[in-house]
Every structure is written in C-alpha cells, then in structure tokens.
Design an enzyme around this catalytic site. Structure first.
Site, PDB file in Angstrom:
ATOM      1  N   HIS A 120       0.863  -1.180   0.000  1.00  0.00           N
ATOM      2  CA  HIS A 120       0.000   0.000   0.000  1.00  0.00           C
ATOM      3  C   HIS A 120       0.900   1.230   0.000  1.00  0.00           C
ATOM      4  O   HIS A 120       1.687   1.434   0.914  1.00  0.00           O
ATOM      5  CB  HIS A 120      -0.890  -0.024   1.254  1.00  0.00           C
ATOM      6  CG  HIS A 120      -1.901   1.086   1.302  1.00  0.00           C
ATOM      7  ND1 HIS A 120      -3.209   0.922   0.921  1.00  0.00           N
ATOM      8  CD2 HIS A 120      -1.780   2.373   1.682  1.00  0.00           C
ATOM      9  CE1 HIS A 120      -3.864   2.058   1.081  1.00  0.00           C
ATOM     10  NE2 HIS A 120      -3.017   2.959   1.540  1.00  0.00           N
ATOM     11  N   HIS A 174      -0.927   2.850  11.606  1.00  0.00           N
ATOM     12  CA  HIS A 174       0.003   3.961  11.425  1.00  0.00           C
ATOM     13  C   HIS A 174       0.132   4.789  12.696  1.00  0.00           C
ATOM     14  O   HIS A 174      -0.850   5.015  13.408  1.00  0.00           O
ATOM     15  CB  HIS A 174      -0.539   4.864  10.296  1.00  0.00           C
ATOM     16  CG  HIS A 174       0.454   5.853   9.761  1.00  0.00           C
ATOM     17  ND1 HIS A 174       0.074   6.991   9.099  1.00  0.00           N
ATOM     18  CD2 HIS A 174       1.811   5.883   9.802  1.00  0.00           C
ATOM     19  CE1 HIS A 174       1.143   7.675   8.730  1.00  0.00           C
ATOM     20  NE2 HIS A 174       2.212   7.018   9.153  1.00  0.00           N
ATOM     21  N   GLU A 211      -3.333  14.265  11.254  1.00  0.00           N
ATOM     22  CA  GLU A 211      -4.210  13.931  10.136  1.00  0.00           C
ATOM     23  C   GLU A 211      -5.666  14.211  10.494  1.00  0.00           C
ATOM     24  O   GLU A 211      -6.230  13.570  11.376  1.00  0.00           O
ATOM     25  CB  GLU A 211      -4.067  12.452   9.765  1.00  0.00           C
ATOM     26  CG  GLU A 211      -2.654  12.011   9.402  1.00  0.00           C
ATOM     27  CD  GLU A 211      -2.583  10.524   9.092  1.00  0.00           C
ATOM     28  OE1 GLU A 211      -3.646   9.922   8.822  1.00  0.00           O
ATOM     29  OE2 GLU A 211      -1.476   9.956   9.133  1.00  0.00           O
ATOM     30  N   HIS A 236      -6.505  12.428  14.001  1.00  0.00           N
ATOM     31  CA  HIS A 236      -5.469  11.631  14.642  1.00  0.00           C
ATOM     32  C   HIS A 236      -4.229  12.505  14.712  1.00  0.00           C
ATOM     33  O   HIS A 236      -3.542  12.700  13.716  1.00  0.00           O
ATOM     34  CB  HIS A 236      -5.204  10.346  13.848  1.00  0.00           C
ATOM     35  CG  HIS A 236      -6.451   9.529  13.631  1.00  0.00           C
ATOM     36  ND1 HIS A 236      -6.836   9.074  12.395  1.00  0.00           N
ATOM     37  CD2 HIS A 236      -7.398   9.112  14.503  1.00  0.00           C
ATOM     38  CE1 HIS A 236      -7.967   8.391  12.505  1.00  0.00           C
ATOM     39  NE2 HIS A 236      -8.333   8.407  13.782  1.00  0.00           N
ATOM     40  N   HIS A 284      -3.612   4.831  14.652  1.00  0.00           N
ATOM     41  CA  HIS A 284      -4.894   4.740  13.956  1.00  0.00           C
ATOM     42  C   HIS A 284      -4.762   3.716  12.836  1.00  0.00           C
ATOM     43  O   HIS A 284      -3.670   3.233  12.536  1.00  0.00           O
ATOM     44  CB  HIS A 284      -5.314   6.102  13.397  1.00  0.00           C
ATOM     45  CG  HIS A 284      -4.278   6.746  12.524  1.00  0.00           C
ATOM     46  ND1 HIS A 284      -3.194   7.431  13.035  1.00  0.00           N
ATOM     47  CD2 HIS A 284      -4.135   6.797  11.167  1.00  0.00           C
ATOM     48  CE1 HIS A 284      -2.446   7.888  12.058  1.00  0.00           C
ATOM     49  NE2 HIS A 284      -2.987   7.515  10.904  1.00  0.00           N
TER      50      HIS A 284
END
Length: 439
Positions: free
Chosen positions: A292, A335, A341, A365, A371
């Site tokens: 990803h 993460h 974020e 976050h 998260h």
C-alpha cells in the site's frame, strides 16, 4: 443564472476585463496618470515585493472606487471562530465527529461568516506561522456584506450545497466534489441555496501550490490546466443601508461600513487570484505490484514550510481508483505519524471505516496517535480474494495533513455535540492471530 466563464491554469499571469467596458486595462503600464473609464488602480500583493520572481504574487485591480473608502473597523462578535489553542485541555486520543449539524433557517439564520466554527489548529496568525481547520454550516446567503482574511488563505471543501462565490476577480460556482482557494486579502461574499456545510483549511503565512512530482515526471496528480480562475465582473451600485466589510485580522473579526459594493473591479491582471478545482479531474497514481503506497501520492495541493519535504499542510484526497496490489493488505495500514491527520468525507463510504465515518463528519489523529482500519475492515481485507477491484467508487474522502500538533477547541470537544465518544470501540474487537508454530 447564466453559465459562468473561467480561465484555465494554476498560478498563471492572467488578464481579464468585463466585456461591458472593453479596453479597461491600461496598455503598457500598471498605474497610468488617468486610468481608462476613470477607474482607480489598486495593487493586491500576495507576497513581499522582493520575493523571487518564481514566488512573487500580485494582481492589479482597476475599480470604480478603491477599497480604502470605508469607515473605521470595529470589533464584532467572534461566534465560534477562535485561534486560542489553550482554551481546552490537550487531547491525545483518536477523535471522530458525527456529521456537523446545520441549523434550519426557521430556527436560526446563519450565513457563511456567522456559521464559521473553529475545530482545531496550531500556531499563531500574528507571527504568520500555523494553520486552523474550520467547519462552516449555513442556511442563508451573505446580504450586503463581504469577508476577507488578513491572516491567511482559505481552502474550502463544500460537502453539502453549492456555493456561489462573488469575489473582486469575478464569480465562482463551487459544488460538492470541487474545492476553491480564496487567498489572503481577497474580498468575497457567498450565496447559498439551502442548508450548506463544508470544511476549511486555513494556512497562515504561506500559499498553496502544486506538489513537486519528482520521479512521477511532468504529468499527473492535479494537472495545472484543470484549475479555473474567474473572469472579471463588476457591479456599480450604492447600498443605501450600508455595506458591511468583515475582516479577520490577528484571529479576530472586525467590521467596517461603506456605501457601495466592493465588487466594483472592472478589469484586472496578475497571478494572485482565487481559483477552483474539480476533484474528479485528479489523475490518481497507485501501486500496480505490491504494498500500500503512502497517501502522499494523492496530494492535490501543498502549503510548504521552510523545511524541505515538510508541509505546513497538505490537501490529500482518496478518489475512486483501481486496487490491484498482489499479496497485499490493500486498505490503509496501521500507522503512527509524526504529522497530524484530519479526515473528512464528502460523499460515499470510506474503505477503512465503512461504518461510523459519515459524510459531513470528520476524524482527527494527532501526531503519534495510533490509527488504522477498524476490526471489520481488517478481517474482511485479510481474507479477501485479491483480484483487480474498484476502490472508493462513488466516494470522496480527503485529508488535511499537517506538521503542526493540533489543539482541539472547546466547540470541537463539547459545544458542537458531535464528538463520537465511542470511536475507540471500533478497534476493540481486534484480536491476536499470532501463532509461533505457524509462519
């Protein structure tokens, strides 16, 4: 309403004059002794005079009366707009908000300015260093009043209801799934057509620009030609009851009165303008082999800091795209980030949290707060048959990512009554799959 016209391009040197007054732009100079049609010449500077040519921003406006013609500014009610990042205790937890409520017009009239609510932010507008995230909810158009931000730029993301924005440069129609940027000092007024809601990313001291493409090459992500700039439009009208000009200055609101419309610019030229962009035009890039990729590949605009590669803020989207990565957990990974974020949802269902994260809501976050996908998403994606698939169909989520450690306001934590206090529970069903006897 007649279809609006625009000029394409990002950061271009543009020229525009209202067709009702051909030849309104002076020829060969910026401020002649007498301007065509008896207009006044006024420069709007978006950068210091001595900035390098590549970053120098300014426009010349040719107007019926200069913007200096107003009564003194006086303080006005702030509402829920603030830059006091110490009004509430620090909040390191994962935060999620249900859709922010829009008052009905029958209950309370709110226009764009009175409907501004600061959710979180960091830094200081006086020192021109920081950002703020606001939510706007409104149900009434701005009548005989305009707004300008002395502190920084507004990047607006309408989520419900379209915005007809009249600026000194002309008109912009901005609908959900489009964004617009109104840069520092530009006066504007917003007409709405019912209950309206959206998000704002405000940056102090810097302007948004296109991200560098590096090895991607010359093309991709948000292409410059897809940005649209308004064409000149003016109104020459006296306002008997007075016209209110609202300034956001050092984080406070002030109002001044004048007896004419500020949208009296007959012609203009320059590279410092408002602009809009349709998110459907974003050319998404994704992994075609394995793993990803980091979300930075979906950056639309960035507001750079003085540290290379580190932004005050990035505007990132998660558009419809193909997922084809092999032997890969395809949703976003778990993460912990040195950046903060904030995520919002314009429409659809976000792949990592299909339940609970709703259009018109948001999540935050802050830096180093863990998260990632909820338990249902993890189990489903871990067992999915990996075939080429469409991701985020009919969906548009976005992220404001910042290098600042964000403080949440009292309105965000309490007054809004939208904070989802059960958010943490979406990860509680995650269970250990560890088996030392089975690799």
């Amino acid at each position: 309403m007649a279809e609006l016209k625009y000029m394409p391009g990002f950061g271009n040197e543009c020229v525009s004059e209202d067709p009702r007054c051909p030849g309104a732009l002076p020829e060969g100079q910026n401020n002649p002794q007498v301007c065509p049609y008896g207009l006044y010449a006024e420069q709007l500077s978006g950068s210091a005079f001595t900035c390098p040519r590549s970053t120098n921003k300014r426009s010349w406006l040719y107007r019926i009366l200069p913007s200096v013609c107003h009564k003194p500014f006086k303080p006005m009610d702030q509402g829920h707009l603030t830059h006091n990042w110490d009004e509430a205790e620090a909040e390191p937890n994962q935060l999620r908000w249900k859709p922010f409520e829009i008052p009905r017009a029958s209950e309370k009239n709110l226009d764009f300015v009175s409907g501004l609510h600061t959710l979180c932010g960091a830094g200081e507008p006086k020192s021109r260093n920081g950002i703020a995230i606001h939510i706007f909810t409104c149900n009434t158009s701005m009548i005989n009043r305009c707004f300008y931000n002395s502190d920084g730029d507004f990047l607006m993301v309408p989520q419900q209801g379209k915005l007809l924005i009249t600026t000194e440069f002309g008109k912009l129609l901005v609908e959900p799934n489009e964004i617009c940027v109104i840069q520092q000092g530009m006066r504007f007024s917003i007409e709405v057509f019912g209950e309206t809601r959206g998000y704002i990313l405000e940056v102090y001291g810097v302007h948004f620009e296109l991200p560098d493409l590096g090895p991607i090459g010359a093309n991709g992500l948000a292409n410059p030609r897809d940005f649209l700039v308004p064409v000149a439009w003016y109104e020459d009208c006296q306002v008997a009851g007075g016209y209110t000009v609202i300034s956001k200055y050092q984080g406070k609101l002030f109002s001044a009165q004048q007896d004419f419309s500020p949208f009296n610019v007959v012609a203009w030229h320059g590279n410092y303008t408002p602009y809009k962009y349709n998110l459907d035009n974003f050319m998404a890039i994704n992994s075609v082999a394995f793993d990803h990729a980091d979300p930075s590949i979906f950056t639309v605009l960035t507001a750079k800091s003085t540290r290379p590669g580190v932004a005050f803020a990035d505007f990132v989207i998660f558009p419809p795209r193909w997922g084809v990565a092999n032997n890969t957990f395809r949703p976003p990974y778990y993460h912990r980030n040195c950046m903060s974020e904030f995520m919002g949802l314009i429409k659809g269902r976000y792949e990592a949290k299909e339940e609970g994260f709703q259009p018109g809501g948001g999540s935050l976050h802050c830096m180093m707060t863990p998260h990632g996908p909820d338990a249902e998403c993890f189990e489903k994606a871990s067992k999915a048959r990996l075939e080429p698939e469409r991701v985020a169909e009919e969906t548009m989520a976005f992220m404001f990512e910042s290098s600042f450690s964000m403080a949440v306001t009292t309105w965000g934590l309490k007054t809004s009554n939208c904070l989802d206090k059960t958010y943490y529970k979406c990860w509680e069903p995650l269970k250990s799959h560890f088996n030392p006897s089975c690799k």
